[in-house]
Write a protein that holds these residues in place. Structure first.
Motif, PDB file in Angstrom:
ATOM      1  N   GLU A 117     -33.891  -4.246   4.605  1.00 41.92           N
ATOM      2  CA  GLU A 117     -33.296  -3.623   5.784  1.00 41.92           C
ATOM      3  C   GLU A 117     -33.252  -4.610   6.943  1.00 41.92           C
ATOM      4  N   MET A 118     -32.158  -4.576   7.706  1.00 38.44           N
ATOM      5  CA  MET A 118     -32.079  -5.352   8.928  1.00 38.44           C
ATOM      6  C   MET A 118     -33.048  -4.748   9.940  1.00 38.44           C
ATOM      7  N   CYS A 158     -23.915  -4.782   9.534  1.00 33.85           N
ATOM      8  CA  CYS A 158     -24.700  -3.978   8.607  1.00 33.85           C
ATOM      9  C   CYS A 158     -24.455  -2.490   8.866  1.00 33.85           C
ATOM     10  N   ALA A 194     -29.943  -0.146  10.212  1.00 33.36           N
ATOM     11  CA  ALA A 194     -30.976  -1.081  10.646  1.00 33.36           C
ATOM     12  C   ALA A 194     -32.188  -0.291  11.125  1.00 33.36           C
TER      13      ALA A 194
END
Length: 271
Positions: free
Chosen positions: A148-149, A178, A181
């Motif tokens: 995950e960002m 993305c 996040a």
């Protein structure tokens, strides 16, 4: 572009721009300082703090850093709006210094180093900074699997905490390309005790409740600094008149309460 004109683009007044021009560094010295900031930051800050007129020289240097970085932003395809919004933080902290000292200068050099190293970007109301180091306790709490960002969120003074928040989140997802996040935030705005002092419709409260607070920093006095403008040893020394938040915070502190900074997270998904 002339340095004074560039200062104006960042939101600084003419006197501040004139101070930058008066203390401007030679081009070679700016390049050398920038390389040192990247390669040996401890030595950079040590050298920057030496000598006289440090806040004035620091202000000029950081404005010159910002001006020097426009071609890099352009090469990366980052819009000029984001570039100017990001470096307008220099003007914000310059005004803070002027209000405190009655002169033009800059002392928040370590914080603003993130900006000139292109680690922080202002996207609308909020600033975002990719989290580089894994925080295992946070990852476990948030259920993050490592793919995950993860972005740190910073709230500039005067930020729009109403509709601007959601818009900034969408812009952040677009900026890093993305669909979702995890956001991390450490701020006095996330103080659990603060929420009890604010009305239900408070924008600060609405912002904070989106985050799951997993830790507090009891020693932090950031809330008092932001609410009152300065920290007093005895809360009875805070003004007896002021905003409803100031009055509520004063009563809370006098009766033995505290306003620690909170650390929390939330996940955002692109609509």
């Amino acid at each position: 572009m002339e340095l004074v004109d560039f200062c104006g683009l960042l939101g600084m007044n003419g006197e501040a721009g004139a101070a930058c021009r008066a203390y401007a560094w030679e081009a070679d010295a700016v390049q050398e300082a920038y390389r040192l900031l990247y390669g040996r930051p401890a030595r950079f800050f040590h050298r920057l703090s030496a000598g006289t007129q440090v806040p004035q020289r620091s202000l000029a240097l950081y404005v010159q850093f910002a001006q020097m970085l426009w071609p890099v932003y352009r090469q990366w395809g980052i819009p000029k709006e984001i570039y100017l919004d990001t470096f307008s933080d220099i003007a914000l902290w310059e005004r803070e210094y002027f209000e405190a000292h009655g002169a033009h200068g800059l002392t928040e050099t370590e914080w603003l180093a993130h900006h000139v190293r292109m680690e922080i970007f202002r996207l609308g109301s909020l600033q975002f900074q990719p989290q580089k180091e894994p925080l295992e306790e946070v990852w476990k709490s948030a259920g993050i699997d490592g793919t995950e960002m993860v972005l740190n969120v910073h709230i500039p003074k005067g930020a729009d905490l109403d509709t601007g928040v959601r818009q900034s989140y969408v812009r952040a997802l677009d900026f890093w390309g993305c669909g979702s996040a995890v956001l991390l935030c450490e701020s006095w705005l996330l103080s659990p005790q603060l929420g009890e002092l604010l009305p239900q419709k408070s924008r600060i409260r609405s912002f904070a409740k989106e985050f799951s607070v997993i830790a507090v920093e009891e020693s932090s006095r950031q809330a008092e600094e932001r609410i009152f403008g300065a920290v007093k040893a005895d809360p009875r020394d805070y003004p007896e008149n002021g905003t409803s938040l100031q009055l509520a915070a004063r009563r809370h502190l006098i009766t033995g309460g505290s306003l620690p900074a909170g650390f929390g997270w939330q996940k955002i998904v692109k609509p």
